[in-house]
Enzyme design. Sequence first.
Site, PDB file in Angstrom:
ATOM      1  N   HIS A  33      74.210  62.523  26.856  1.00 21.16           N
ATOM      2  CA  HIS A  33      73.091  61.617  27.144  1.00 21.16           C
ATOM      3  C   HIS A  33      73.617  60.317  27.730  1.00 21.16           C
ATOM      4  CE1 HIS A  33      70.600  63.850  23.964  1.00 21.16           C
ATOM      5  NE2 HIS A  33      70.022  64.048  25.128  1.00 21.16           N
ATOM      6  N   HIS A  64      69.822  69.125  29.057  1.00 19.84           N
ATOM      7  CA  HIS A  64      69.733  67.754  28.548  1.00 19.84           C
ATOM      8  C   HIS A  64      70.836  66.906  29.170  1.00 19.84           C
ATOM      9  CE1 HIS A  64      66.703  67.698  25.264  1.00 19.84           C
ATOM     10  NE2 HIS A  64      66.751  68.985  25.555  1.00 19.84           N
ATOM     11  N   GLY A  65      70.638  65.607  29.140  1.00 21.94           N
ATOM     12  CA  GLY A  65      71.675  64.726  29.681  1.00 21.94           C
ATOM     13  C   GLY A  65      71.849  64.932  31.176  1.00 21.94           C
ATOM     14  N   ASN A  92      66.085  67.181  31.692  1.00 22.23           N
ATOM     15  CA  ASN A  92      65.696  65.847  31.242  1.00 22.23           C
ATOM     16  C   ASN A  92      66.397  64.789  32.092  1.00 22.23           C
ATOM     17  OD1 ASN A  92      64.704  67.496  29.240  1.00 22.23           O
ATOM     18  ND2 ASN A  92      65.299  66.137  27.572  1.00 22.23           N
ATOM     19  N   VAL A  93      65.602  63.911  32.663  1.00 20.98           N
ATOM     20  CA  VAL A  93      66.152  62.797  33.433  1.00 20.98           C
ATOM     21  C   VAL A  93      65.540  61.534  32.850  1.00 20.98           C
ATOM     22  CG1 VAL A  93      66.634  61.988  35.764  1.00 20.98           C
ATOM     23  CG2 VAL A  93      65.761  64.294  35.432  1.00 20.98           C
ATOM     24  N   ASP A  94      66.262  60.831  32.060  1.00 15.64           N
ATOM     25  CA  ASP A  94      65.689  59.645  31.446  1.00 15.64           C
ATOM     26  C   ASP A  94      66.459  58.395  31.850  1.00 15.64           C
ATOM     27  OD1 ASP A  94      64.063  58.050  29.846  1.00 15.64           O
ATOM     28  OD2 ASP A  94      65.327  58.332  28.093  1.00 15.64           O
ATOM     29  N   THR A  95      67.756  58.441  31.683  1.00 15.11           N
ATOM     30  CA  THR A  95      68.564  57.248  31.962  1.00 15.11           C
ATOM     31  C   THR A  95      68.393  56.807  33.417  1.00 15.11           C
ATOM     32  OG1 THR A  95      70.117  58.124  30.333  1.00 15.11           O
ATOM     33  CG2 THR A  95      70.874  56.285  31.685  1.00 15.11           C
ATOM     34  N   ASP A 141      60.337  65.189  22.543  1.00 19.61           N
ATOM     35  CA  ASP A 141      61.782  65.344  22.695  1.00 19.61           C
ATOM     36  C   ASP A 141      62.473  65.518  21.336  1.00 19.61           C
ATOM     37  OD1 ASP A 141      64.068  65.450  24.252  1.00 19.61           O
ATOM     38  OD2 ASP A 141      64.227  63.282  24.544  1.00 19.61           O
ATOM     39  N   HIS A 142      63.803  65.526  21.373  1.00 25.63           N
ATOM     40  CA  HIS A 142      64.665  65.704  20.183  1.00 25.63           C
ATOM     41  C   HIS A 142      64.026  65.289  18.861  1.00 25.63           C
ATOM     42  CE1 HIS A 142      68.450  66.326  22.412  1.00 25.63           C
ATOM     43  NE2 HIS A 142      67.863  65.573  23.322  1.00 25.63           N
ATOM     44  N   SER A 159      70.872  63.011  33.660  1.00 27.69           N
ATOM     45  CA  SER A 159      71.135  61.801  34.439  1.00 27.69           C
ATOM     46  C   SER A 159      72.619  61.729  34.799  1.00 27.69           C
ATOM     47  CB  SER A 159      70.751  60.553  33.642  1.00 27.69           C
ATOM     48  OG  SER A 159      69.345  60.468  33.522  1.00 27.69           O
ATOM     49  N   GLU A 181      71.603  58.628  22.029  1.00 29.60           N
ATOM     50  CA  GLU A 181      70.252  58.403  22.508  1.00 29.60           C
ATOM     51  C   GLU A 181      69.336  58.166  21.327  1.00 29.60           C
ATOM     52  OE1 GLU A 181      68.203  60.171  26.206  1.00 29.60           O
ATOM     53  OE2 GLU A 181      67.606  61.454  24.562  1.00 29.60           O
ATOM     54  N   SER A 183      59.837  60.670  23.410  1.00 29.47           N
ATOM     55  CA  SER A 183      60.869  60.751  22.378  1.00 29.47           C
ATOM     56  C   SER A 183      60.326  60.064  21.129  1.00 29.47           C
ATOM     57  CB  SER A 183      62.145  60.051  22.849  1.00 29.47           C
ATOM     58  OG  SER A 183      61.910  58.662  22.938  1.00 29.47           O
TER      59      SER A 183
HETATM   60 ZN   LIG Z   1      68.280  65.299  25.216  1.00 28.88          ZN
END
Ligand SMILES: [Zn+2]
Length: 356
Positions: A223, A262-263, A284-287, A106-107, A265, A179, A59
């Site tokens: 997110h 997206h989002g 997307n798995v970030d959190t 990313d974004h 998580s 985010e 990101s």
């Molecule tokens: Zn995203």
Amino acid sequence: MGVLDIVPPGVLTGDNVRKLFEYAKEHKFAIPNVTSSSVVNAVLEAARDIKAPIIIQVSQGGAAFFAGKGLPNDKQQASIAGAIAAAHHVRTVAKEYGVPVVLHSDHCAKKLLPWFDGMLKADEEYYAQHKEPLFSSHMLDLSEEPKEENIAICAQYFKRMAPLGLWLEMEIGITGGEEDGVDNTGVDNSRLYTQPQDIWDVYTALSQISPNFSIAAAFGNVHGVYKPGNVHLHPELLNKHQLYAEEKLGGKKKKPLFLVFHGGSGSTKEEIKTAVQNGVVKMNVDTDTQWAYLCGIRDFIQNKSGYLQTQVGNPEGADKPNKKYYDPRVWVREGEKTLVQRVKEACTDLGNVDRL
Ligand SMILES: [Zn+2]
């Protein structure tokens, strides 16, 4: 036939990216991605262990972190340098893990376009030497702008990207939540659900340039992870987009759209499954992976507390050295281990196991 019969290990570019996503769509699995610098190796380790292709992304904020928080970033210089450094790191080590990797950014909102321009310049320079771009793929997120402007800017960049063999991910409709400093928590609810006509407008504009693009459609995504009940995810809407596009194309092509989630998580396994059935090839798995990374480190620090108060002296004796506890390779590794497990879980939820 597995993924490695179709694409090579290491960073993928050009039509290889589409071949991988087409294979994923056909076999109904998706590839999760995680953000950050220090987790790259753990993600590759997880992918290798479960024989899965993987997406690694930076990101804008993660890229700046990769370069170092001490650097100024007023002109996106740290985000540009960090993204390039991360890309070279991934390129150098990914082959050793033997897994195909989609290297993605990313974004990128309108105000962050100087970051995008910097990465694209690096892609062009890399292309001049290696006949392929540095990255596999970039995301443009002009979802806060009017639709016409969003599509026009995407098309303008895509014309420059396509000849280099770069994939474009764009967003239409808005991912809620907050985010990396982009706060969409106050956005009107209707904008959190993309309409089929909007997707079709994107498809018609971009498919004239190249087939190598994906669309992050909003279906109530947010997110971050919040208390259950606050988020109303409707992945079944994605099938409407596919059917609408299918009909417009005269029924020749089934599920013509590459969709991005997206989002991801905090989503239920059922929601993920529905999204994948409806043509989502990337989630997307970030959190959740951020949390996993902390857990291993937190537990280690708590369990070994008596060994971490002084350099010398612990419960086993006043003259016992603690170096083998406070060496970052020991406690950072504990975070990597729990992260590896979480990435494996995400891949399993998406059906991305034993795919090579
Ligand atoms: Zn995203």
